[in-house]
Design a protein around this motif. Sequence first.
Motif, short mmCIF file in Angstrom:
data_model
loop_
_atom_site.label_atom_id
_atom_site.label_comp_id
_atom_site.label_asym_id
_atom_site.label_seq_id
_atom_site.Cartn_x
_atom_site.Cartn_y
_atom_site.Cartn_z
N MET A 54 0.81 -1.21 0.00
CA MET A 54 0.00 0.00 0.00
C MET A 54 0.84 1.27 0.00
SD MET A 54 -1.53 0.30 3.89
CE MET A 54 -2.27 -1.32 3.89
N ARG A 55 2.14 1.15 0.30
CA ARG A 55 3.01 2.32 0.24
C ARG A 55 3.38 2.69 -1.19
NH1 ARG A 55 6.98 -0.13 4.79
NH2 ARG A 55 6.47 -1.94 3.50
N THR A 76 0.59 -2.74 11.64
CA THR A 76 1.35 -2.24 12.79
C THR A 76 2.80 -1.94 12.44
OG1 THR A 76 -0.04 -3.57 14.25
CG2 THR A 76 2.02 -2.77 15.17
N GLN A 77 3.38 -2.76 11.56
CA GLN A 77 4.81 -2.62 11.29
C GLN A 77 5.15 -1.46 10.36
OE1 GLN A 77 2.87 -5.24 10.67
NE2 GLN A 77 3.52 -6.43 8.90
N ILE A 78 4.14 -0.78 9.80
CA ILE A 78 4.40 0.43 9.02
C ILE A 78 4.55 1.60 9.98
CG2 ILE A 78 3.40 2.09 7.41
CD1 ILE A 78 2.31 -0.17 5.78
N ILE A 79 5.71 2.19 9.97
CA ILE A 79 6.04 3.22 10.95
C ILE A 79 5.40 4.56 10.59
CG2 ILE A 79 7.91 4.52 12.02
CD1 ILE A 79 7.71 1.60 12.85
N LYS A 119 -1.52 8.15 14.17
CA LYS A 119 -2.96 8.17 13.88
C LYS A 119 -3.54 9.57 14.04
CE LYS A 119 -3.47 3.61 13.42
NZ LYS A 119 -3.80 2.98 12.12
N GLU A 120 -3.08 10.28 15.08
CA GLU A 120 -3.58 11.64 15.29
C GLU A 120 -3.23 12.53 14.11
OE1 GLU A 120 -3.75 14.75 18.97
OE2 GLU A 120 -1.76 14.01 18.43
N GLN A 276 13.01 -0.18 13.90
CA GLN A 276 12.21 0.93 14.44
C GLN A 276 10.83 0.45 14.87
OE1 GLN A 276 11.80 4.34 11.89
NE2 GLN A 276 10.68 5.53 13.42
N ALA A 277 10.25 -0.48 14.09
CA ALA A 277 8.94 -1.02 14.47
C ALA A 277 9.04 -1.78 15.78
CB ALA A 277 8.41 -1.93 13.36
N ARG A 278 10.11 -2.52 15.96
CA ARG A 278 10.31 -3.24 17.23
C ARG A 278 10.49 -2.26 18.38
NH1 ARG A 278 14.26 -8.42 16.03
NH2 ARG A 278 13.34 -9.04 14.03
N ASP A 279 11.26 -1.20 18.15
CA ASP A 279 11.46 -0.19 19.20
C ASP A 279 10.13 0.46 19.59
OD1 ASP A 279 14.15 -0.72 19.22
OD2 ASP A 279 14.71 1.01 17.98
N ASN A 280 9.31 0.76 18.59
CA ASN A 280 8.00 1.35 18.88
C ASN A 280 7.13 0.40 19.69
OD1 ASN A 280 8.73 3.64 17.50
ND2 ASN A 280 7.34 3.33 15.78
#
Length: 329
Positions: A54-55, A76-79, A119-120, A276-280
């Motif tokens: 989708m990107r 979820t894994q899309i930062i 999201k915001e 980065q996704a893991r860190d988030n």
Amino acid sequence: MPTVLVTSAAGGVGRPLVRSLTARGVTVRALVKNDAQALLARRDGATEVRVGDMRDVATLEDAMRGADGMYHAAPTQIIDEGPIAEHIVDLGTRRGLGHLVFHSVIHPEITELPHHTQKESVEKLLATQSIPTTILRPSHYMQNYLDFWEFIRGGLMPYPVSTTSPMGVVDVEDVAEAAAAALVAPQEHIGKTYDLSTETITREAMAEAFADALGHRVTAVRLPPTAVVDQAGAAGAVLGGVARAIPSLSPQRAMHLLRGMRDAPNARGIRSWSPQARDNYVQMMSYYDSHGLPVGDLTHLPTLLDRAPTSYREFARREVARRVHGIDR
């Protein structure tokens, strides 16, 4: 018959949403990322399937072409969701998209959580454009704990959050039903934002619900919030929980615990996530560990469903009926 595009159509909300829309007579176009997911989407009832990322603007443009409505949820894994949302706004405006339902998150204003602020930002973008929009803000999913299903069968409920943190939760299937209700009657929901929350519950109470459904003790175990990057620490916490359960541990339950230990290191396919996704994810678990997550307005979901939402105890009984007894109810 309207055509509705569902992004992340093979995801936790996407699959029941495809089924719910299909049951309501809607033509569903599914956007998925690979052929295996395409097969799932077709089995769920999608009439059309688009495969791609989708990107990628060309993929998104092809998927949106001719769609009357759209349900958009980013994995979820899309930062960074921003560019995807910008492309949806551009394409939707130029092609006259009739209705966009955006999958946001409960309390997007929590600045300590990167995925909430993402999201915001998208919500603020959508507020400035002309596409008719509905925003759904779901709470923490009841289904998140099923990543550790084999452990639950064995008598443990491990998770990288305190066992006493108050978590606002919602059943994914209720989220999908609420989304379908908004998509089939857009004029009733355009311009509105809905909190999708059912109840507040601790993981100790979740474990009790599964214990009642399974007929044996289930103990909630706190893993360190860093479990995804510190698997040795996570294993130590699990072994401590196993030691406490040994006096009542049957051979069959021991086998489930062994399977759980085998599967846990790649729960949610997390090995494929970016650093980065893991860190988030660690940041999110750390926040929940300390603060929990409040529910939103509890009146919104029953109104969308036209019934009482699924309670956690009902959810536990349903999942045990499905997964242990093969009964889909």
